[in-house]
Design a protein around this motif. Structure first.
Motif, mmCIF file in Angstrom:
data_model
loop_
_atom_site.group_PDB
_atom_site.id
_atom_site.type_symbol
_atom_site.label_atom_id
_atom_site.label_comp_id
_atom_site.label_asym_id
_atom_site.label_seq_id
_atom_site.Cartn_x
_atom_site.Cartn_y
_atom_site.Cartn_z
ATOM 1 N N TYR A 1 11.691 16.063 -0.536
ATOM 2 C CA TYR A 1 10.798 15.296 0.338
ATOM 3 C C TYR A 1 11.596 14.770 1.532
ATOM 4 C CZ TYR A 1 7.364 11.621 1.544
ATOM 5 O OH TYR A 1 6.462 10.803 2.173
ATOM 6 N N MET B 1 10.188 2.215 -2.122
ATOM 7 C CA MET B 1 11.450 2.942 -2.372
ATOM 8 C C MET B 1 12.475 2.590 -1.295
ATOM 9 S SD MET B 1 10.141 6.664 -3.685
ATOM 10 C CE MET B 1 8.506 6.806 -3.005
ATOM 11 N N PHE C 1 1.603 20.905 -2.052
ATOM 12 C CA PHE C 1 2.311 21.867 -1.204
ATOM 13 C C PHE C 1 2.487 23.244 -1.843
ATOM 14 C CE2 PHE C 1 3.749 17.571 -0.286
ATOM 15 C CZ PHE C 1 3.392 17.498 1.054
ATOM 16 N N SER D 1 -2.155 6.590 -2.890
ATOM 17 C CA SER D 1 -2.332 7.108 -1.531
ATOM 18 C C SER D 1 -3.173 8.378 -1.482
ATOM 19 C CB SER D 1 -0.983 7.391 -0.890
ATOM 20 O OG SER D 1 -0.404 6.175 -0.499
ATOM 21 N N LYS D 2 -3.003 9.231 -2.485
ATOM 22 C CA LYS D 2 -3.782 10.480 -2.513
ATOM 23 C C LYS D 2 -4.772 10.462 -3.668
ATOM 24 C CE LYS D 2 -0.333 12.722 0.124
ATOM 25 N NZ LYS D 2 1.107 12.912 0.024
ATOM 26 N N SER E 1 0.806 -1.215 0.000
ATOM 27 C CA SER E 1 0.000 0.000 0.000
ATOM 28 C C SER E 1 0.842 1.270 0.000
ATOM 29 C CB SER E 1 -0.914 -0.004 1.232
ATOM 30 O OG SER E 1 -0.111 0.008 2.391
ATOM 31 N N SER E 2 2.161 1.157 0.033
ATOM 32 C CA SER E 2 2.965 2.377 0.179
ATOM 33 C C SER E 2 4.139 2.419 -0.799
ATOM 34 C CB SER E 2 3.491 2.460 1.612
ATOM 35 O OG SER E 2 4.632 3.276 1.680
ATOM 36 N N SER E 3 4.191 3.468 -1.596
ATOM 37 C CA SER E 3 5.328 3.614 -2.517
ATOM 38 C C SER E 3 6.590 3.943 -1.731
ATOM 39 C CB SER E 3 5.042 4.685 -3.562
ATOM 40 O OG SER E 3 4.833 5.928 -2.946
ATOM 41 N N LEU E 4 6.432 4.627 -0.601
ATOM 42 C CA LEU E 4 7.619 4.948 0.203
ATOM 43 C C LEU E 4 8.282 3.660 0.707
ATOM 44 C CD1 LEU E 4 9.229 7.384 1.345
ATOM 45 C CD2 LEU E 4 7.972 7.048 3.471
ATOM 46 N N ASP F 1 10.194 9.434 -8.167
ATOM 47 C CA ASP F 1 9.004 9.299 -7.324
ATOM 48 C C ASP F 1 7.875 10.154 -7.913
ATOM 49 O OD1 ASP F 1 7.095 9.242 -5.395
ATOM 50 O OD2 ASP F 1 8.361 9.966 -3.754
ATOM 51 N N ALA G 1 4.844 10.620 -7.374
ATOM 52 C CA ALA G 1 3.728 10.527 -6.422
ATOM 53 C C ALA G 1 2.532 11.386 -6.840
ATOM 54 C CB ALA G 1 4.205 10.964 -5.033
ATOM 55 N N TYR G 2 2.806 12.495 -7.539
ATOM 56 C CA TYR G 2 1.718 13.451 -7.834
ATOM 57 C C TYR G 2 1.364 13.504 -9.315
ATOM 58 C CZ TYR G 2 2.665 14.577 -3.050
ATOM 59 O OH TYR G 2 2.818 14.457 -1.694
ATOM 60 N N ASN H 1 7.521 17.970 -4.361
ATOM 61 C CA ASN H 1 7.318 18.238 -2.953
ATOM 62 C C ASN H 1 8.587 18.905 -2.438
ATOM 63 O OD1 ASN H 1 7.191 18.037 -0.179
ATOM 64 N ND2 ASN H 1 6.580 15.879 -0.099
ATOM 65 N N SER I 1 1.693 5.782 -6.343
ATOM 66 C CA SER I 1 0.699 5.052 -5.548
ATOM 67 C C SER I 1 -0.641 5.779 -5.615
ATOM 68 C CB SER I 1 1.143 4.948 -4.091
ATOM 69 O OG SER I 1 0.889 6.163 -3.413
ATOM 70 N N VAL J 1 11.390 14.013 -7.526
ATOM 71 C CA VAL J 1 9.921 14.060 -7.530
ATOM 72 C C VAL J 1 9.596 14.940 -8.742
ATOM 73 C CG1 VAL J 1 7.820 14.634 -6.236
ATOM 74 C CG2 VAL J 1 9.873 13.899 -5.015
#
Ligand code: PLP
Length: 431
Positions: free
Chosen positions: A141, A107, A351, A258-259, A101-104, A220, A222-223, A191, A256, A186
């Motif tokens: 990040y 990584m 952010f 996640s958001k 469940s987590s890309s972090l 990453d 992520a967004y 971020n 991911s 990123v």
């Protein structure tokens, strides 16, 4: 607002007294406002609640290839989840591994594997080398930097420019220093600066000459789908660009939901060359007998395809864009023209990055905390928690309500002004 730099000491003192009165007014309110992390708000999480009603006890819980998702197996994900993430990342399903469940976490584990096993069958494990360095575009990040710190990887700050990391700096360093093995990126709505790397930066990262032949970029993304308006930024496809440049193994991409769905209960994915993925799969097989395929199935059945996700992301934007607008409006009203602060106006991501005068960020964050506003720790956006200019503050507008956000940013602006005035008076240049 006036340009504070040009005000006389008497004028600055007068202004300070007014600001202090307002600040003390806030102190008496005993506020508790938390803007420290970029979390989705409850209204955003509500958007995905339908997913929880999707799988019923009499449903067929088989994946597209007939695998029973209730059982072990499917180490690198179910085919339909790979297909969905392949569309998100613009790669082939063969170039996708679905994680937990987590890309972090993915990584973190990837960096650990590179340290323990190296970047390929015949490569030296990075952990066996006397020094391993990662390039860290900063501000960046904090949790990426924490991974390096945890594993004793030396971090080298790379300046962020308007279109991504300073490539002159990056190219020079990687061409000269063999101990530079990795780089954090990123690349979209970064971020905290909200910057999307230009095509030129992507091209140069993919094609630059590196002294370390096992150099890896942790990309990453992520967004990638987290736009705030209808004219989203476009990011050039890094895996395709690396392949075209003859460096197919250079990039390891992550993302991911996640958001998109639920933070902490979403689905994470990695994408890279088949060569890289085959190498990592062998190590994954030792770590796990199979990921949470029921959650993958739930996500695929809820989101169906990229178009549906994109429509879903518009609903997220409708909730968070007004929050970004409130922050930007107040920053504009209170700080524009003062010459004591600058900030970005992002097209997406989570952010807003605020820069104060040098040596003011820590004092601002601590003053805001005294008035009940918790911000991300000053310095956190730099390796080792040390901002060399002590000026960057990360604002995370997504979680608080609009009313809370208004108060929190008004307090933040007050603190920026008061700390800056103190600094200007101490420097004694305002006569
Ligand atoms: N990467 C970046 C750049 C983030 O900002 C965040 C969360 O804020 C994450 C990764 C965490 O992702 P995940 O929830 O998939 O572990």
């Amino acid at each position: 607002m006036n340009d504070l730099i040009t005000l006389s000491a008497v004028e600055l003192n007068g202004l300070y007294v007014n600001l202090q009165e307002k600040y003390e007014g806030y102190i008496t309110q005993k506020l508790k406002l938390d803007m420290s992390r970029g979390k989705p708000s409850p209204e955003q999480l509500d958007l995905s609640m339908g997913m929880l009603d999707l799988l019923k006890s009499d449903d067929n819980l088989k994946s597209a290839d007939g695998m029973d998702c209730r059982n072990y197996g499917g180490l690198d994900g179910i085919p339909e989840a790979k297909e969905l993430f392949a569309h998100i990342l613009e790669v082939s399903p063969k170039e996708v591994i679905i994680g937990g469940s987590s890309s972090l976490s993915m990584m973190h584990d990837t960096v650990l594997r590179l340290l323990l096993h190296g970047a390929g069958e015949n490569e030296i494990p990075w952990g066996k080398l006397p020094t391993v360095k990662f390039l860290c575009p900063s501000p960046g990040y904090d949790r990426h930097f924490a991974i390096c710190e945890q594993f004793n990887i030396e971090m080298v700050i790379i300046n962020m420019l308007k279109d991504g990391p300073d490539m002159e700096q990056v190219e020079k360093l990687v061409s000269e220093d063999e101990s530079i093995k990795g780089m954090w990126c990123v690349p979209k709505y970064s971020n905290p600066d909200g910057i999307t790397y230009s095509d030129e930066v992507v091209d140069r990262l993919a094609s630059m000459k590196t002294k370390a032949r096992d150099f890896r970029i942790i990309w990453d993304d992520a967004y990638t789908l987290h736009h705030l308006n209808n004219t989203p930024d476009k990011l050039k496809n890094m895996l395709a660009t690396c392949k075209a440049a003859g460096n197919p193994d250079r990039v390891l991409m992550f993302t991911s939901t996640s958001k998109i769905s639920f933070s902490g209960s979403g689905v994470a994915a990695m994408s890279a060359s088949e060569n890289n993925l085959n190498f990592f799969r062998k190590q994954m097989a030792i770590q796990s007998i199979g990921p949470d395929k029921i959650n993958q199935l739930r996500h695929v059945r809820f989101f169906k395809n990229l178009d549906v996700i994109q429509e879903h992301m518009k609903k997220h934007a409708a909730i968070i864009k007004p929050k970004f607008d409130v922050v930007l409006d107040i920053l504009d009203t209170e700080l524009s023209g003062t010459q004591i602060a600058s900030w970005n106006k992002p097209n997406g991501g989570y952010f807003i990055s605020l820069n104060t005068l040098d040596n003011c960020a820590k004092a601002v964050v601590s003053m805001a905390a005294e008035a009940g506003v918790t911000l991300t720790k000053a310095g956190a956006t730099f390796p080792y928690g040390r901002d060399p200019h002590d000026k960057n503050i990360r604002i995370a507008p997504s979680y608080p309500s609009l009313t809370e956000l208004r108060t929190a940013i008004e307090i933040l602006c007050l603190c920026v002004q008061m700390v800056s005035i103190k600094k200007l008076l101490a420097e004694g240049n305002n006569n």
